[in-house]
Motif scaffolding. Structure first.
Motif, short mmCIF file in Angstrom:
data_model
loop_
_atom_site.label_atom_id
_atom_site.label_comp_id
_atom_site.label_asym_id
_atom_site.label_seq_id
_atom_site.Cartn_x
_atom_site.Cartn_y
_atom_site.Cartn_z
N VAL A 1 0.79 -1.25 0.16
CA VAL A 1 -0.03 -0.07 0.10
C VAL A 1 0.86 1.33 -0.12
CG1 VAL A 1 -1.74 1.45 1.31
CG2 VAL A 1 -1.99 -0.93 1.05
N LEU A 2 1.94 1.35 0.98
CA LEU A 2 2.85 2.38 0.66
C LEU A 2 3.38 2.72 -0.46
CD1 LEU A 2 4.72 4.44 2.36
CD2 LEU A 2 6.28 2.64 2.46
N VAL A 3 4.11 1.57 -1.41
CA VAL A 3 4.50 1.51 -2.45
C VAL A 3 3.38 2.26 -3.49
CG1 VAL A 3 5.50 0.47 -4.46
CG2 VAL A 3 6.42 0.05 -2.38
N ALA A 4 2.30 1.58 -3.56
CA ALA A 4 1.18 2.24 -4.33
C ALA A 4 1.03 3.72 -4.28
CB ALA A 4 0.00 1.34 -4.07
N ALA A 5 0.86 4.14 -2.88
CA ALA A 5 0.59 5.51 -2.59
C ALA A 5 1.75 6.31 -3.00
CB ALA A 5 0.58 5.75 -1.01
N LEU A 6 2.97 6.00 -2.77
CA LEU A 6 4.19 6.45 -3.32
C LEU A 6 4.47 6.70 -4.91
CD1 LEU A 6 6.85 5.51 -0.97
CD2 LEU A 6 5.86 7.69 -0.83
N SER A 7 3.94 5.81 -5.56
CA SER A 7 4.13 5.76 -7.06
C SER A 7 2.75 6.34 -7.60
CB SER A 7 4.06 4.33 -7.53
OG SER A 7 2.99 3.46 -7.39
N SER A 8 1.72 6.27 -7.03
CA SER A 8 0.73 7.21 -7.47
C SER A 8 0.79 8.71 -7.58
CB SER A 8 -0.62 7.17 -6.71
OG SER A 8 -1.03 5.49 -6.78
N VAL A 9 1.63 9.33 -6.31
CA VAL A 9 1.71 10.43 -6.12
C VAL A 9 3.05 10.89 -7.16
CG1 VAL A 9 2.83 12.26 -4.62
CG2 VAL A 9 1.30 10.80 -3.71
N ALA A 10 3.82 10.14 -7.29
CA ALA A 10 4.92 10.41 -8.17
C ALA A 10 4.46 10.33 -9.68
CB ALA A 10 5.88 9.37 -8.08
N ALA A 11 3.44 9.74 -10.11
CA ALA A 11 2.78 9.61 -11.49
C ALA A 11 2.17 11.07 -11.70
CB ALA A 11 1.82 8.51 -11.72
N PHE A 12 1.51 11.61 -10.51
CA PHE A 12 0.76 12.87 -10.81
C PHE A 12 2.08 13.95 -10.88
CE2 PHE A 12 -3.07 10.98 -9.07
CZ PHE A 12 -3.82 11.57 -10.02
N LYS A 13 3.16 13.76 -10.72
CA LYS A 13 4.23 14.89 -10.64
C LYS A 13 5.12 14.76 -11.82
CE LYS A 13 6.83 13.59 -6.62
NZ LYS A 13 7.66 14.22 -5.74
N VAL A 14 4.86 13.74 -12.80
CA VAL A 14 5.84 13.61 -13.59
C VAL A 14 5.96 14.81 -14.50
CG1 VAL A 14 6.46 12.45 -15.85
CG2 VAL A 14 5.34 11.11 -13.78
N PHE A 15 7.22 15.25 -14.42
CA PHE A 15 7.60 16.77 -15.24
C PHE A 15 9.04 16.45 -16.01
CE2 PHE A 15 9.51 20.80 -15.71
CZ PHE A 15 8.68 21.45 -16.47
N SER A 16 9.84 16.07 -15.23
CA SER A 16 11.16 16.23 -15.72
C SER A 16 11.36 15.44 -16.88
CB SER A 16 12.34 15.90 -14.80
OG SER A 16 11.98 14.78 -13.96
N GLU A 17 10.93 14.02 -16.78
CA GLU A 17 11.15 13.12 -17.78
C GLU A 17 10.17 13.54 -19.15
OE1 GLU A 17 9.70 12.40 -14.85
OE2 GLU A 17 11.04 10.88 -13.98
N VAL A 18 9.25 14.13 -19.04
CA VAL A 18 8.52 14.74 -20.49
C VAL A 18 9.19 15.84 -20.62
CG1 VAL A 18 6.32 15.44 -21.29
CG2 VAL A 18 6.49 13.60 -19.72
N TYR A 19 9.63 16.78 -19.67
CA TYR A 19 10.33 17.88 -20.33
C TYR A 19 11.49 17.54 -21.00
CZ TYR A 19 12.00 22.65 -20.14
OH TYR A 19 12.51 23.80 -20.50
N LEU A 20 12.43 16.66 -20.61
CA LEU A 20 13.73 16.27 -21.14
C LEU A 20 13.52 15.68 -22.55
CD1 LEU A 20 15.69 15.31 -17.93
CD2 LEU A 20 15.88 17.31 -19.38
N MET A 21 12.46 15.00 -22.76
CA MET A 21 12.26 14.33 -23.92
C MET A 21 11.66 14.95 -24.93
SD MET A 21 11.95 10.00 -22.94
CE MET A 21 10.52 10.35 -21.71
N ALA A 22 10.59 15.59 -24.53
CA ALA A 22 9.78 16.46 -25.64
C ALA A 22 9.96 18.00 -25.63
CB ALA A 22 8.12 16.30 -25.02
N GLY A 23 10.77 18.59 -24.61
CA GLY A 23 11.32 19.71 -24.87
C GLY A 23 10.33 20.72 -24.32
N PRO A 24 10.35 21.77 -24.10
CA PRO A 24 9.42 22.86 -23.29
C PRO A 24 7.98 22.90 -23.99
CG PRO A 24 11.61 23.95 -24.14
CD PRO A 24 11.56 22.55 -24.80
N SER A 25 7.93 22.56 -25.11
CA SER A 25 6.63 22.68 -25.82
C SER A 25 5.87 21.43 -25.27
CB SER A 25 6.65 22.26 -27.37
OG SER A 25 7.08 21.06 -27.72
N GLY A 26 6.24 20.46 -24.56
CA GLY A 26 5.39 19.31 -24.24
C GLY A 26 5.13 18.20 -25.00
N GLY A 27 5.20 18.34 -26.18
CA GLY A 27 4.96 17.38 -27.05
C GLY A 27 5.23 17.74 -28.75
#
Length: 169
Positions: A90-116
């Motif tokens: 349950v702890l890992v599910a909670a931590l990974s769920s919160v982490a999924a909502f705040k994903v930014f750096s991976e997308v920003y680095l791969m897609a650039g500032p435009s987001g896509g």
């Protein structure tokens, strides 16, 4: 980016296998899937350490008692190990769920500032960043989106905590 670029390592391996290159960073949905894979890979070691610590705390006597009672390895896993590490799951599910909502750096680095590829926002955090900054920064709208994300995250955490509640005998 070096792995998933059109001329990156993954596409080189795919071309050597006889398939054409895949636009991991040029398709909106493939960017999202690629960001998910990178995020999972990034957090895998962290969550694995948590699981290993929980597994080390499962009393050996419980496994021995179940074996004496005739339980096989699968039955021991389901009736001894899983209940013993349930709160960790349950702890890992909670931590990974919160982490999924705040994903930014991976997308920003791969897609650039435009987001896509066509300027689409791939995640909610990208939408908040693009809406609240720039020349036409709409800070109020970005704040409203942030509050909605916060409320959804809290609701998700309450659901996870409620699922962890055990019935008292």
């Amino acid at each position: 980016m070096w792995l998933l670029d059109d001329r990156g390592l993954v596409n080189s391996v795919l071309e050597a296998a006889g398939t054409g290159p895949v636009g991991f960073l040029s398709d909106q949905w493939l960017i999202l899937l690629s960001a998910m894979a990178v995020t999972v890979w990034k957090g895998l070691g962290y969550y694995m350490i948590i699981y290993l610590a929980a597994l080390a705390n499962v009393p050996r006597e419980l496994h021995e008692a179940a074996a004496v009672d005739g339980a096989g390895p699968v039955r021991r896993f389901l009736t001894v190990t899983v209940p013993a590490v349930r709160s960790t799951m349950v702890l890992v599910a909670a931590l990974s769920s919160v982490a999924a909502f705040k994903v930014f750096s991976e997308v920003y680095l791969m897609a650039g500032p435009s987001g896509g590829p066509a300027g689409e926002d791939t995640t909610l955090v990208m939408l908040v960043q693009r809406t609240g900054t720039g020349l036409a920064g709409r800070v109020g709208y970005a704040s409203a989106i942030s509050v909605v994300v916060f409320v959804v995250t809290v609701a998700l955490m309450l659901l996870v905590l409620r699922a962890d509640r055990r019935e008292e005998p």
